[in-house]
Scaffold this motif. Structure first.
Motif, PDB file in Angstrom:
ATOM      1  N   ARG A 237       5.611  12.297  -4.985  1.00  0.00           N
ATOM      2  CA  ARG A 237       5.538  13.498  -4.299  1.00  0.00           C
ATOM      3  C   ARG A 237       4.688  14.418  -5.174  1.00  0.00           C
ATOM      4  N   VAL A 238       3.759  15.408  -4.510  1.00  0.00           N
ATOM      5  CA  VAL A 238       2.846  16.060  -4.828  1.00  0.00           C
ATOM      6  C   VAL A 238       3.309  17.615  -4.536  1.00  0.00           C
ATOM      7  N   ILE A 239       3.823  18.123  -5.735  1.00  0.00           N
ATOM      8  CA  ILE A 239       4.251  19.693  -5.597  1.00  0.00           C
ATOM      9  C   ILE A 239       3.349  20.497  -6.708  1.00  0.00           C
ATOM     10  N   ASN A 240       2.486  21.409  -5.909  1.00  0.00           N
ATOM     11  CA  ASN A 240       1.303  22.342  -6.719  1.00  0.00           C
ATOM     12  C   ASN A 240       0.690  21.523  -7.384  1.00  0.00           C
ATOM     13  N   GLY A 241       0.106  20.616  -7.209  1.00  0.00           N
ATOM     14  CA  GLY A 241      -0.669  19.582  -8.079  1.00  0.00           C
ATOM     15  C   GLY A 241      -0.068  18.664  -8.747  1.00  0.00           C
ATOM     16  N   ASP A 242       1.309  18.628  -9.107  1.00  0.00           N
ATOM     17  CA  ASP A 242       1.860  17.870  -9.971  1.00  0.00           C
ATOM     18  C   ASP A 242       2.566  16.699  -9.300  1.00  0.00           C
ATOM     19  N   GLU A 257       5.303  16.840   3.771  1.00  0.00           N
ATOM     20  CA  GLU A 257       5.127  16.737   2.297  1.00  0.00           C
ATOM     21  C   GLU A 257       4.104  16.215   2.007  1.00  0.00           C
ATOM     22  N   GLU A 258       3.446  16.583   1.043  1.00  0.00           N
ATOM     23  CA  GLU A 258       1.936  15.823   0.613  1.00  0.00           C
ATOM     24  C   GLU A 258       2.605  14.620  -0.507  1.00  0.00           C
ATOM     25  N   LEU A 259       2.159  13.675  -0.250  1.00  0.00           N
ATOM     26  CA  LEU A 259       2.634  12.185  -0.792  1.00  0.00           C
ATOM     27  C   LEU A 259       1.156  11.487  -1.534  1.00  0.00           C
ATOM     28  N   GLU A 260       1.397  10.974  -2.461  1.00  0.00           N
ATOM     29  CA  GLU A 260       0.321   9.973  -3.066  1.00  0.00           C
ATOM     30  C   GLU A 260       0.677   8.711  -3.289  1.00  0.00           C
ATOM     31  N   ILE A 261      -0.017   7.495  -2.684  1.00  0.00           N
ATOM     32  CA  ILE A 261       0.121   6.323  -2.654  1.00  0.00           C
ATOM     33  C   ILE A 261      -0.633   5.718  -3.738  1.00  0.00           C
ATOM     34  N   GLN A 262      -0.180   4.976  -4.901  1.00  0.00           N
ATOM     35  CA  GLN A 262      -0.961   4.300  -5.934  1.00  0.00           C
ATOM     36  C   GLN A 262      -0.974   2.874  -5.507  1.00  0.00           C
ATOM     37  N   LEU A 263      -1.769   2.335  -5.215  1.00  0.00           N
ATOM     38  CA  LEU A 263      -1.984   0.888  -5.127  1.00  0.00           C
ATOM     39  C   LEU A 263      -2.495  -0.024  -6.278  1.00  0.00           C
ATOM     40  N   VAL A 264      -1.920  -0.788  -6.990  1.00  0.00           N
ATOM     41  CA  VAL A 264      -2.472  -1.626  -8.184  1.00  0.00           C
ATOM     42  C   VAL A 264      -2.576  -3.072  -7.765  1.00  0.00           C
ATOM     43  N   GLY A 265      -3.881  -3.476  -7.934  1.00  0.00           N
ATOM     44  CA  GLY A 265      -3.923  -5.096  -7.582  1.00  0.00           C
ATOM     45  C   GLY A 265      -5.045  -5.675  -8.444  1.00  0.00           C
ATOM     46  N   ASP A 266      -5.686  -6.456  -7.790  1.00  0.00           N
ATOM     47  CA  ASP A 266      -6.871  -7.147  -8.719  1.00  0.00           C
ATOM     48  C   ASP A 266      -8.459  -6.160  -8.266  1.00  0.00           C
ATOM     49  N   ARG A 267      -8.890  -6.364  -9.268  1.00  0.00           N
ATOM     50  CA  ARG A 267     -10.386  -5.852  -9.266  1.00  0.00           C
ATOM     51  C   ARG A 267     -10.825  -6.168  -7.977  1.00  0.00           C
ATOM     52  N   ARG A 394      -7.078  -0.273  -9.013  1.00  0.00           N
ATOM     53  CA  ARG A 394      -6.344   0.724  -8.589  1.00  0.00           C
ATOM     54  C   ARG A 394      -7.139   1.521  -7.401  1.00  0.00           C
ATOM     55  N   ALA A 395      -6.206   1.965  -6.311  1.00  0.00           N
ATOM     56  CA  ALA A 395      -6.545   2.840  -5.434  1.00  0.00           C
ATOM     57  C   ALA A 395      -5.536   3.840  -5.278  1.00  0.00           C
ATOM     58  N   HIS A 396      -5.858   5.045  -4.845  1.00  0.00           N
ATOM     59  CA  HIS A 396      -5.062   6.274  -4.546  1.00  0.00           C
ATOM     60  C   HIS A 396      -5.263   6.670  -2.977  1.00  0.00           C
ATOM     61  N   VAL A 397      -4.164   7.022  -2.344  1.00  0.00           N
ATOM     62  CA  VAL A 397      -4.107   7.357  -1.053  1.00  0.00           C
ATOM     63  C   VAL A 397      -3.422   8.650  -0.902  1.00  0.00           C
ATOM     64  N   LYS A 398      -3.800   9.703  -0.438  1.00  0.00           N
ATOM     65  CA  LYS A 398      -3.189  11.017  -0.204  1.00  0.00           C
ATOM     66  C   LYS A 398      -3.031  11.207   1.133  1.00  0.00           C
ATOM     67  N   THR A 399      -1.646  11.359   1.461  1.00  0.00           N
ATOM     68  CA  THR A 399      -1.281  11.247   2.951  1.00  0.00           C
ATOM     69  C   THR A 399      -0.067  12.465   2.968  1.00  0.00           C
ATOM     70  N   ILE A 400       0.255  12.788   4.185  1.00  0.00           N
ATOM     71  CA  ILE A 400       1.174  13.785   4.626  1.00  0.00           C
ATOM     72  C   ILE A 400       2.174  13.041   5.199  1.00  0.00           C
ATOM     73  N   SER A 401       3.592  13.354   4.651  1.00  0.00           N
ATOM     74  CA  SER A 401       4.616  12.573   5.229  1.00  0.00           C
ATOM     75  C   SER A 401       4.863  12.787   6.609  1.00  0.00           C
ATOM     76  N   PRO A 402       5.384  12.028   7.496  1.00  0.00           N
ATOM     77  CA  PRO A 402       5.370  11.768   8.895  1.00  0.00           C
ATOM     78  C   PRO A 402       6.352  13.009   9.329  1.00  0.00           C
TER      79      PRO A 402
END
Length: 1339
Positions: A237-242, A257-267, A394-402
């Motif tokens: 959960r992202v609140i004021n940048g944190d 709400e602002e959410l950030e999804i971090q996906l960690v896999g193979d390069r 790694r990949a980061h995806v920012k999204t808004i909660s439904p």
């Protein structure tokens, strides 16, 4: 509601959307005794050699549970000792049982039933049937698993002990998901098999161990493989940048709400993820179609339905297996008689087939001949978004909660180089909750230039203190104009805020909204916490609490009409000095668009085509446009037909079978045309196939066909209730289309049997069929052989099904063939029947009729044949109504020429020296803009004729230059070099004649479209009755404060009309229901069928309508439950539509509270004795919304016009600009100023820049004309030079949106600048913007 018999609860939820007419009903069933697990046999049968059984207990809704499994021996000779055994297991584990020796010998079927232990007893059972396969190749027990597991992971070992056998050689193979053949090898001498689990096995696999010595014998064992995943997914959960990481154990979130999804896999790999409402997952589990079917033995079938299906030949005799299966399961059923069990289907197809035989034997029915094996159906859908992984994996995806509340499941899967499949992770679950809700009352169907009130209601739960919120509209589409603030600025917080407190938990706010452009758009409302942030608008900050997205359809007004005509421009064609007015105009007593051709004396190599707009000066013309592009037969015949769809046919389904036939004919032959092109994109083909599938599904609503392949057919108004209601003609057309679409044979067998059953009727001399509702052929002899020829063509179209459908006796069509031996060619008088026989009859008869057609051909003038005047004999039946007579005459001409073209272009019939190209062009010109023709039948034949002609025509490459010069009085001369891209020319609306001079080699197509007010029939001596054959009158009365009762009377003045579909328009935001619709007592003989309500009209069908006798019905309509302004509502139409003749009656009505203008007020008495007043209202309304309206009545939105983006070039990058211009609705344009002027509009001062377009770019650039008038409000000081002077010749750069372009009556394109637009002087500071617009992207 609780059902005591089934122990199931049913909850019915009805949702009504106020102001839209939309209603939804959801029925939820909760089964207190649901099993929530399934039994999957690891070997789906038993035999004398098999001593133990294994079953996988899969979860279907519970994570854990204790399962009791009961085994019952069903045998005609019960074994001694136990006839039932119980074992115990758990969900997601394997259960095992040792079979008694007597069971292996005596049992015909073993019934296995599992039940889950509940607190108060047991759940409903899950049953699998295991048949005795002794005497087949399956009678073996080679495989013994050392340590059976419910699933294996990549890298593990599957250890198998192969039991002793007399065979010298044992072989094994592994097939996964029915199509992946993984291994085929010979076993070792020590009878040990250790098989490594690899990634390619992922899925459901079967290990086959077999030998061919001394006889072919096979054993099999099912196991599952899952991938070993190293990836991970975290959600924060992202609140004021944190960022605050969540653990995934149903953590609570709020909408927005602002959410950030971090996906960690193979390069260098990628990940896919989806967020789905968990209720959809539960639905998928309950849907039998989505379940994987196992043990169908399709790998042993030589006729598998799937191209990717693995096939194993000579390993098993399926016929032998089928025979033993039928024998053993039928015996078991007889043993159970008369106590026949009720058993649901399982995941084992072998068990399900056995169940059918068991039920047949138990009910003592004859054997079912349609029960077969090899029916694998594994359908999966993927709804993932692809994310590329970086070098660090790694990949980061920012999204808004439904916005939806409830439980959400976030799924992810990974792939990296070297993998053969995706690697999924466990779901990440989130719980979305909120305590503030927003409801928006906005009708989903509105009319252009209409202003409505939008009510937004905010309600809260457990509000303890004063809370302030902002109601915001996100990125208002340019098609819509709303009151967003005062003085051209966005409103301040007080303009859009709303406050809730403990004592006032529900508050409302009303907005005005105006709709400017026809089309489909979305309006999204946001509810935010009221907040402020320096330099930002309050609607751009603050936490989002709720989101409501409204899908809008903006339709043209009922008091306007659109005329359209196709013209082919060809300088090389012979010029005929007659008016080319072969079109029927729906709204004109004269032809609205007239076309004449001549060759100018000064240049005989060119052709002048004069287009005359036959619009009265007293009518208002809103637009006059001409579209010119190259004519290419290989694409034009059908690719023009995909863009425009009529509104008037009910959205949720067609009212008549004829409607479906009309649309399916166009879509099917368009698909067959584009499928032949090598450069057609797969996406285009898939969408075309989807449309065809939807239409076929819709067509099945009008049939009584089932999967049993019994005789069935089609009827015009719905599924036939008896064989007598089936229409032989429509059944033949529908069956032909289904065969042309290559559908499953189950859809063909029933209609073919009905057609064949009616063949003996053609021997009867008194045979006659009423086809007056379809076409007007009077001679029963003509109708008989036209129908016989159509049925004979069905046998040709469906010839490929002859081997597949064994129950259809194709030889019966030979009787139809014999009927032509006694055929009297001289007795056929109607050219439509002659052409039909020439195309569809037997070979000899075809040739005779072709000779007859060549004798009647007029090869110098299109059309080559004419159906002539209406041939109904009785004088009173002759149509005196212009619209009905014109349509039927034109429909007859299209039908005879389509059949004639088909008769001569089919294989082997092209020997005549006739030029068919002009006739194909003539047919093309008769097409409506949506690709259809006048009636369903001529649409079917004409679409087929154009397709067949196109497939046999070789297009010669044309490299010559083709030019069209456009001239008219009072407009600039334009010369167009014709290309495949369409050029749009806007003609001033006062112009009534345009000349198109064509020169060069080749053809161009011109589409002419005029939008004008609907004409009043009382003018020029033309009465309402003279034009439409159905007279409509309406009386409106307020019977309650919020209810209007409308009484409508119809009088049908033509005897050929006996059925009508009524579309009774509703005023915007008004609602009604089927309970408020009723026939008056004087009309009790007329029946209402299929009443249905959409958001803009009530739809129903009237049948058994009398001739020249008024029939009346009443409909109550309810106004919206909030403040609205009837003055600004558009008038609506009551339309009467015939299945063949289309619109045959229409009446415009305005809201009764609208004060009529004295000059246009007319009072008259209806035939049922009620007086009323009618008024004609202007198309332009006044409202509180800021607008700029132009000559001709078109308007642009003038809200938020004080924040135009100027002097921003210092922040530009060429990459960002090109990305913005890439959107299909955006354009960039460079213009040169001719002059400027000041214009005061509604007390607001604008500077108008009259410019010439120099450069253009962007997805919508093609819609720009050569000139552009730009309106800049004076409240934008940064957009004008410091000295305030704009010099002639200065260049400006603009980025805008297509929906802001507005035409005036002079054909000038206007654009009002708003806060989302860029407007810059072309200086050196704006080099990036100048480059993005003027230079093509070369990357």
């Amino acid at each position: 509601m609780f059902n005591v018999t089934t122990n199931k609860f049913q909850i019915v939820v009805e949702v009504r959307d106020h102001g839209t007419g939309s209603r939804g009903e959801v029925k939820l069933t909760w089964d207190a005794l649901a099993p929530k697990f399934s039994l999957t046999p690891m070997r789906p049968y038993f035999s004398r050699e098999i001593s133990d059984l294994f079953f996988i207990i899969d979860s279907e809704g519970v994570q854990e549970g204790n399962i009791t499994v009961k085994y019952e021996c069903i045998s005609q000779q019960p074994p001694e000792g136990e006839i039932a055994i119980e074992t115990f297991g758990k969900v997601n584990e394997i259960v095992h049982v040792d079979l008694p020796k007597q069971w292996r010998t005596l049992c015909n079927v073993i019934k296995v039933t599992g039940k889950r232990k509940l607190k108060t007893g047991f759940s409903r059972g899950q049953t699998v049937l295991l048949p005795n396969m002794h005497g087949t190749a399956l009678a073996s027990n080679f495989i013994s698993i050392d340590d059976p597991k419910i699933e294996y992971r990549t890298g593990e070992i599957l250890s198998v002990t192969l039991k002793t056998s007399d065979a010298k050689i044992l072989n094994y193979m592994v097939i996964c998901d029915s199509h992946k053949l993984i291994q085929v090898e010979t076993t070792r001498d020590d009878r040990k098999l250790k098989m490594g689990i690899v990634e390619s096995m992922k899925g459901t696999c079967v290990l086959y161990v077999y030998t061919s010595l001394p006889n072919i014998t096979t054993d099999m064992y099912l196991f599952r493989v899952v991938d070993q995943c190293d990836g991970s997914m975290t959600v924060s959960r992202v609140i004021n940048g944190d960022k605050y990481e969540m653990n995934g154990s149903n953590e609570n979130i709020s909408p927005g709400e602002e959410l950030e999804i971090q996906l960690v896999g193979d390069r260098n790999g990628f990940a896919v993820y989806r967020a789905i409402d968990d209720r959809m997952n539960q639905l998928a589990l309950k849907n039998d179609i989505l379940k994987l079917r196992l043990w169908d033995f399709s790998v042993f079938s030589s006729q598998s339905a799937s191209t990717f299906q693995a096939r194993i030949a000579n390993l098993m005799d399926l016929n032998q297996v089928q025979e033993v299966l039928s024998r053993e399961c039928t015996k078991a059923g007889r043993r159970l008689h008369p106590r026949c069990p009720t058993i649901s289907y399982s995941s084992s197809v072998l068990s399900n087939v056995c169940l059918k035989y068991l039920q047949t034997g138990c009910h003592q029915q004859p054997p079912a001949n349609s029960t077969t094996l090899a029916q694998s159906k594994d359908k999966r859908e993927h709804m993932f978004e692809r994310i590329s992984m970086k070098n660090d994996g790694r990949a980061h995806v920012k999204t808004i909660s439904p916005d939806n509340i409830g439980e959400w499941a976030l799924s992810s899967a990974f792939w990296s180089p070297g993998r053969t499949s995706m690697c999924p992770l466990n779901n990440f679950n989130l719980q979305s909750k909120k305590n503030v809700f927003m409801e928006v009352d906005l009708p989903k169907d509105v009319y252009v230039n209409e202003t409505v009130s939008v009510k937004v209601t905010v309600s809260g739960i457990n509000i303890q203190r004063l809370s302030k919120y902002s109601i915001c509209i996100a990125k208002m589409p340019r098609k819509v104009c709303a009151d967003e603030g005062s003085n051209g600025n966005k409103g301040r917080p007080a303009y859009t805020n709303i406050a809730l407190s403990k004592n006032s938990s529900v508050q409302s706010k009303t907005f005005s909204m105006r709709f400017l452009v026809t089309g489909i758009t979305n309006v999204t409302f946001y509810l935010r916490e009221e907040a402020s942030y320096p330099g930002k608008h309050h609607c751009d900050v603050g936490k989002i609490l709720d989101i409501v997205k409204i899908h809008l359809k903006i339709a043209k007004r009922a008091d306007t009409v659109e005329y359209y005509k196709k013209v082919l421009l060809n300088a090389g064609k012979p010029v005929v000095k007659v008016q080319m007015n072969d079109d029927v105009q729906q709204e004109s007593e004269n032809v609205a668009i007239e076309v004449l051709e001549n060759r100018p004396g000064e240049d005989p190599t060119s052709v002048v085509t004069t287009v005359v707009a036959n619009i009265l000066d007293t009518e208002t013309v809103y637009s006059f446009a001409i579209y010119i592009s190259k004519f290419l037969p290989t694409k034009t015949y059908f690719e023009d037909s995909q863009s425009r769809i009529k509104r008037g046919i009910f959205d949720s389904g067609n009212s008549f079978l004829s409607d479906v036939i009309k649309q399916l004919s166009v879509e099917l032959y368009r698909f067959k045309t584009i499928a032949q092109k090598k450069d057609t994109e797969l996406y285009t083909l898939e969408w075309a196939q989807k449309r065809i599938s939807n239409l076929i599904s819709d067509m099945l609503r009008f049939s009584d066909c089932t999967s049993s392949a019994e005789p069935c057919g089609y009827a015009e108004y719905g599924a036939p209730r008896s064989p007598a209601e089936r229409s032989l003609f429509l059944t033949s057309i529908a069956t032909s289309l289904l065969c042309e679409a290559s559908v499953d044979e189950q859809l063909i067998a029933g209609p073919l049997q009905t057609i064949i059953a009616d063949i003996p009727k053609f021997r009867e001399e008194a045979f006659n069929i009423d086809l007056n509702d379809i076409f007007d052929i009077e001679s029963s002899y003509d109708k008989k052989f036209l129908l016989a020829s159509l049925m004979f063509q069905v046998s040709r179209d469906c010839g490929s099904y002859r081997e597949k459908i064994t129950q259809v006796k194709y030889d019966a069509f030979g009787q139809l063939h014999k009927s032509y031996y006694l055929f009297d060619e001289g007795a056929i008088v109607d050219d439509r029947a002659v052409a039909a026989i020439a195309f569809m009859a037997t070979n000899v008869t075809q040739e005779l009729m072709r000779i007859k057609m060549l004798e009647r051909i007029n090869g110098d003038l299109e059309p080559y044949w004419s159906a002539g005047v209406l041939s109904i004999a009785e004088e009173e039946k002759k149509s005196t109504f212009q619209v009905l007579g014109s349509r039927r005459s034109k429909s007859g001409d299209i039908m005879v020429n389509s059949l004639g073209l088909l008769a001569f272009v089919t294989a082997g019939a092209e020997g005549s020296k006739i030029e068919w190209d002009p006739l194909a062009d003539w047919l093309f010109k008769q097409q409506n803009e949506d690709g259809t023709f006048e009636s369903p039948i001529d649409t079917y034949f004409a679409s087929r004729a154009l397709y067949e002609y196109k497939t046999r025509k070789v297009d010669v490459a044309n490299n010559g230059q083709l030019q069209v010069r456009v001239e008219c009085t009072g407009c600039p001369l334009r010369t167009i070099n014709v290309t495949e891209d369409s050029v749009e020319i806007h003609v001033p609306t006062h112009v009534r004649s345009v000349s198109l001079t064509t020169s060069g080699i080749g053809k161009a197509k011109a589409g002419i479209r005029i939008v004008a007010t609907r004409r009043q029939r009382q003018r020029r001596g033309l009465t309402h009755d003279d034009y439409y054959p159905v007279r409509i009158d309406c009386d409106q009365q307020h019977i309650q404060r919020t209810t209007i009762q409308q009484t409508v009377c119809l009088t049908v003045l033509s005897p050929v009309i006996r059925t009508l579909e009524i579309t009774h328009g509703l005023y915007t935001s008004y609602t009604t229901s089927t309970q408020l619709l009723s026939m008056l007592p004087n009309s009790s003989s007329v029946s209402i069928i299929n009443p249905a309500k959409s958001s803009y009209a009530m739809h129903f069908i009237l049948i058994n309508i009398p001739h020249k006798k008024p029939i009346c019905y009443q409909l109550g309509i309810t106004e919206p439950p909030y403040r609205h302004e009837p003055t600004y509502l558009a008038p609506v139409a009551i339309q009467a539509r015939h299945p063949v003749s289309d619109i045959v009656g229409m009446l415009l009505i305005a809201h009764p509270d609208v004060l009529p203008r004295p000059r246009s007020r007319r009072s008259h008495r209806l035939r049922h004795g009620v007086s009323k007043a009618r008024s004609i209202r202007s198309i332009i309304d006044q409202s509180s919304v800021d607008l700029v309206c132009f000559s001709g009545g078109q308007c642009s939105c003038a809200e938020t016009t004080c924040g135009v983006q100027c002097r921003k070039c210092g922040f530009d990058t060429e990459e960002n600009l090109r990305e913005k211009l890439a959107f299909k609705n955006n354009f960039g344009v460079g213009v040169r100023v001719r002059n400027t002027e000041k214009s005061l509009i509604e007390n607001i001062m604008y500077t108008v820049y009259h410019t010439d377009v120099l450069d253009m770019a962007g997805g919508a650039a093609s819609y720009l004309t050569e000139t552009l008038a730009i309106y800049l409000r004076d409240c934008n000081p940064f957009c004008v030079p410091p000295n305030g002077e704009v010099k002639r010749g200065e260049k400006y750069l603009i980025i805008g949106h297509i929906d802001g372009l507005t035409l005036d009556s002079n054909g000038t394109q206007n654009y009002v600048l708003r806060d989302t637009d860029r407007f810059e002087e072309a200086t050196t500071d704006c080099k990036h913007l100048n480059t993005a617009i003027t230079l093509r992207d070369r990357r």
